[in-house]
Design a protein around this motif. Structure first.
Motif: not given
Length: 208
Positions: A182-208
Protein backbone atom coordinates in the motif's frame (compact mmCIF):
# COMPACT_ATOMS: atom_id res chain seq x y z
CA UNK A 1 -35.91 -0.91 -7.98
CA UNK A 2 -38.88 1.46 -7.60
CA UNK A 3 -42.43 0.26 -7.01
CA UNK A 4 -44.46 -0.05 -10.19
CA UNK A 5 -48.02 1.15 -10.71
CA UNK A 6 -49.41 -2.12 -9.30
CA UNK A 7 -47.58 -1.59 -6.01
CA UNK A 8 -45.07 -4.37 -6.66
CA UNK A 9 -41.32 -3.84 -6.23
CA UNK A 10 -39.58 -2.97 -9.48
CA UNK A 11 -40.48 -1.04 -12.61
CA UNK A 12 -43.10 -1.83 -15.25
CA UNK A 13 -40.26 -2.64 -17.66
CA UNK A 14 -38.73 -5.02 -15.14
CA UNK A 15 -42.02 -6.94 -14.79
CA UNK A 16 -42.60 -7.00 -18.54
CA UNK A 17 -39.19 -8.61 -19.07
CA UNK A 18 -39.85 -11.12 -16.28
CA UNK A 19 -43.04 -12.29 -17.98
CA UNK A 20 -41.37 -12.32 -21.39
CA UNK A 21 -38.50 -14.49 -20.15
CA UNK A 22 -40.40 -16.67 -17.69
CA UNK A 23 -38.73 -15.40 -14.50
CA UNK A 24 -41.74 -13.75 -12.82
CA UNK A 25 -42.23 -16.52 -10.27
CA UNK A 26 -38.54 -16.53 -9.32
CA UNK A 27 -38.55 -12.73 -9.09
CA UNK A 28 -41.64 -12.80 -6.87
CA UNK A 29 -39.83 -15.09 -4.43
CA UNK A 30 -36.89 -12.69 -4.34
CA UNK A 31 -39.14 -9.68 -3.69
CA UNK A 32 -40.95 -11.57 -0.93
CA UNK A 33 -37.90 -13.08 0.76
CA UNK A 34 -35.11 -10.54 0.20
CA UNK A 35 -36.55 -7.05 -0.29
CA UNK A 36 -37.30 -4.66 2.59
CA UNK A 37 -38.41 -1.03 2.84
CA UNK A 38 -35.89 -0.44 5.65
CA UNK A 39 -32.47 -1.69 6.77
CA UNK A 40 -32.77 -4.51 9.30
CA UNK A 41 -30.28 -5.38 12.03
CA UNK A 42 -28.11 -7.52 9.75
CA UNK A 43 -27.98 -4.81 7.11
CA UNK A 44 -27.13 -2.14 9.68
CA UNK A 45 -24.21 -4.22 10.96
CA UNK A 46 -23.02 -4.76 7.38
CA UNK A 47 -23.17 -1.03 6.57
CA UNK A 48 -21.25 -0.15 9.74
CA UNK A 49 -18.24 -2.23 8.55
CA UNK A 50 -17.98 -0.92 5.00
CA UNK A 51 -15.34 1.53 3.76
CA UNK A 52 -16.75 2.23 0.30
CA UNK A 53 -19.84 2.21 -1.86
CA UNK A 54 -21.01 3.11 -5.37
CA UNK A 55 -23.56 5.90 -5.76
CA UNK A 56 -25.96 6.12 -8.71
CA UNK A 57 -27.75 9.40 -9.46
CA UNK A 58 -29.52 11.00 -12.42
CA UNK A 59 -30.48 14.55 -13.30
CA UNK A 60 -34.03 15.70 -14.08
CA UNK A 61 -33.64 14.52 -17.70
CA UNK A 62 -32.58 11.01 -16.65
CA UNK A 63 -28.91 11.42 -17.59
CA UNK A 64 -27.12 9.03 -15.23
CA UNK A 65 -23.92 9.19 -13.24
CA UNK A 66 -22.23 6.59 -11.07
CA UNK A 67 -19.65 7.63 -8.51
CA UNK A 68 -17.43 6.06 -5.86
CA UNK A 69 -17.45 7.05 -2.21
CA UNK A 70 -14.99 5.90 0.48
CA UNK A 71 -14.14 6.70 4.07
CA UNK A 72 -13.42 5.14 7.45
CA UNK A 73 -15.50 2.05 8.35
CA UNK A 74 -19.07 3.14 8.96
CA UNK A 75 -18.74 6.53 7.22
CA UNK A 76 -22.11 5.67 5.67
CA UNK A 77 -24.02 6.05 8.89
CA UNK A 78 -27.32 4.42 9.81
CA UNK A 79 -29.24 7.11 11.69
CA UNK A 80 -32.25 4.82 12.06
CA UNK A 81 -33.73 1.90 10.14
CA UNK A 82 -35.12 4.23 7.47
CA UNK A 83 -32.45 6.94 7.33
CA UNK A 84 -28.80 6.90 6.25
CA UNK A 85 -26.28 9.73 5.87
CA UNK A 86 -22.75 10.08 4.58
CA UNK A 87 -20.25 12.97 4.48
CA UNK A 88 -19.21 14.60 1.24
CA UNK A 89 -15.49 15.40 1.38
CA UNK A 90 -13.73 18.17 -0.53
CA UNK A 91 -13.26 17.04 -4.13
CA UNK A 92 -12.70 18.48 -7.59
CA UNK A 93 -15.44 21.06 -7.19
CA UNK A 94 -17.68 19.61 -9.92
CA UNK A 95 -20.32 18.31 -7.44
CA UNK A 96 -21.92 16.14 -10.13
CA UNK A 97 -23.70 13.73 -7.79
CA UNK A 98 -24.93 16.49 -5.51
CA UNK A 99 -26.11 18.50 -8.49
CA UNK A 100 -28.13 15.53 -9.70
CA UNK A 101 -29.65 15.09 -6.24
CA UNK A 102 -30.70 18.74 -6.24
CA UNK A 103 -32.67 18.06 -9.45
CA UNK A 104 -33.71 14.46 -8.84
CA UNK A 105 -33.60 12.98 -5.31
CA UNK A 106 -33.70 9.32 -6.36
CA UNK A 107 -30.42 7.54 -5.57
CA UNK A 108 -29.11 3.99 -5.61
CA UNK A 109 -26.32 2.84 -3.31
CA UNK A 110 -24.41 -0.40 -3.78
CA UNK A 111 -22.11 -1.63 -1.02
CA UNK A 112 -19.94 -4.68 -1.69
CA UNK A 113 -17.79 -6.52 0.82
CA UNK A 114 -15.00 -7.91 -1.36
CA UNK A 115 -12.81 -8.91 1.60
CA UNK A 116 -14.80 -10.96 4.09
CA UNK A 117 -18.40 -11.88 3.32
CA UNK A 118 -18.20 -11.46 -0.48
CA UNK A 119 -21.77 -10.20 -0.64
CA UNK A 120 -23.41 -6.89 -1.47
CA UNK A 121 -26.29 -4.69 -0.36
CA UNK A 122 -28.45 -2.42 -2.52
CA UNK A 123 -30.09 0.55 -0.85
CA UNK A 124 -32.41 2.77 -2.89
CA UNK A 125 -34.11 5.89 -1.65
CA UNK A 126 -34.67 9.60 -1.76
CA UNK A 127 -31.76 11.91 -0.91
CA UNK A 128 -31.22 15.50 0.11
CA UNK A 129 -28.08 17.60 0.55
CA UNK A 130 -27.57 18.96 4.08
CA UNK A 131 -25.08 21.56 5.31
CA UNK A 132 -22.54 20.23 7.81
CA UNK A 133 -23.63 22.60 10.59
CA UNK A 134 -27.29 21.65 10.12
CA UNK A 135 -26.49 17.93 10.22
CA UNK A 136 -24.39 18.29 13.36
CA UNK A 137 -27.12 20.23 15.11
CA UNK A 138 -29.55 17.39 14.40
CA UNK A 139 -26.98 14.67 15.18
CA UNK A 140 -24.35 16.09 17.59
CA UNK A 141 -22.48 12.78 17.93
CA UNK A 142 -21.16 12.76 14.35
CA UNK A 143 -17.35 12.41 14.24
CA UNK A 144 -14.93 15.10 13.04
CA UNK A 145 -11.83 13.87 11.19
CA UNK A 146 -8.51 15.55 12.04
CA UNK A 147 -7.29 15.39 8.43
CA UNK A 148 -8.59 18.41 6.41
CA UNK A 149 -9.17 16.35 3.25
CA UNK A 150 -11.44 14.02 5.23
CA UNK A 151 -13.63 16.65 6.86
CA UNK A 152 -17.25 16.79 5.81
CA UNK A 153 -18.10 19.77 3.62
CA UNK A 154 -21.71 18.63 3.20
CA UNK A 155 -23.79 15.58 4.04
CA UNK A 156 -26.21 13.53 1.98
CA UNK A 157 -29.17 12.17 3.91
CA UNK A 158 -31.08 9.25 2.37
CA UNK A 159 -34.61 8.18 3.21
CA UNK A 160 -34.54 4.41 2.60
CA UNK A 161 -37.18 3.01 0.28
CA UNK A 162 -35.68 -0.38 -0.63
CA UNK A 163 -32.90 -2.60 0.64
CA UNK A 164 -31.96 -5.98 -0.79
CA UNK A 165 -29.03 -8.36 -1.19
CA UNK A 166 -26.55 -8.51 -4.07
CA UNK A 167 -25.59 -12.19 -4.09
CA UNK A 168 -22.02 -13.46 -4.06
CA UNK A 169 -22.24 -15.33 -7.38
CA UNK A 170 -20.02 -12.97 -9.41
CA UNK A 171 -18.29 -10.95 -6.67
CA UNK A 172 -14.51 -11.53 -6.65
CA UNK A 173 -12.89 -12.35 -3.34
CA UNK A 174 -10.11 -9.81 -2.78
CA UNK A 175 -7.57 -9.32 -0.03
CA UNK A 176 -6.36 -6.19 1.73
CA UNK A 177 -2.93 -4.99 0.60
CA UNK A 178 -0.06 -5.30 3.02
CA UNK A 179 1.54 -2.16 4.42
CA UNK A 180 4.43 -2.49 1.93
CA UNK A 181 2.09 -2.99 -1.03
CA UNK A 182 0.00 0.00 0.00
CA UNK A 183 3.02 2.32 0.35
CA UNK A 184 2.66 3.81 -3.14
CA UNK A 185 3.15 7.45 -2.22
CA UNK A 186 -0.57 8.18 -1.90
CA UNK A 187 -2.49 9.01 1.26
CA UNK A 188 -6.22 8.65 1.81
CA UNK A 189 -7.82 12.06 2.18
CA UNK A 190 -4.94 14.04 0.66
CA UNK A 191 -5.56 17.22 -1.35
CA UNK A 192 -2.24 16.88 -3.18
CA UNK A 193 -3.08 16.55 -6.90
CA UNK A 194 -0.12 14.29 -7.72
CA UNK A 195 -0.80 11.92 -4.83
CA UNK A 196 -4.47 11.75 -5.85
CA UNK A 197 -3.50 10.48 -9.29
CA UNK A 198 -2.63 13.64 -11.18
CA UNK A 199 -3.33 13.58 -14.92
CA UNK A 200 -3.46 9.78 -14.92
CA UNK A 201 -5.39 9.49 -18.19
CA UNK A 202 -3.45 12.24 -19.99
CA UNK A 203 -6.45 14.51 -20.53
CA UNK A 204 -4.70 17.75 -19.60
CA UNK A 205 -1.51 16.76 -21.42
CA UNK A 206 -3.48 15.92 -24.56
CA UNK A 207 -4.99 19.41 -24.72
CA UNK A 208 -1.66 21.22 -24.84
Amino acid sequence: MAANRNGLPGSDGEHALQHRHGTAERAARFYDEQTLSHVNAGMREFVARQEMFFLATADRHGACDNSFRAGPPGFLRVLDERTLAYPEYRGNGVLASLGNIEENPHVGILLIDFLRDRVGLHINGSARVVEDAVMRTAHPGLPVDAIPGRRAALWVEIAVEEAYIHCAKHIPHLRRASRDEAADGRAWGTDDARRKGGDYFGVRAGRR
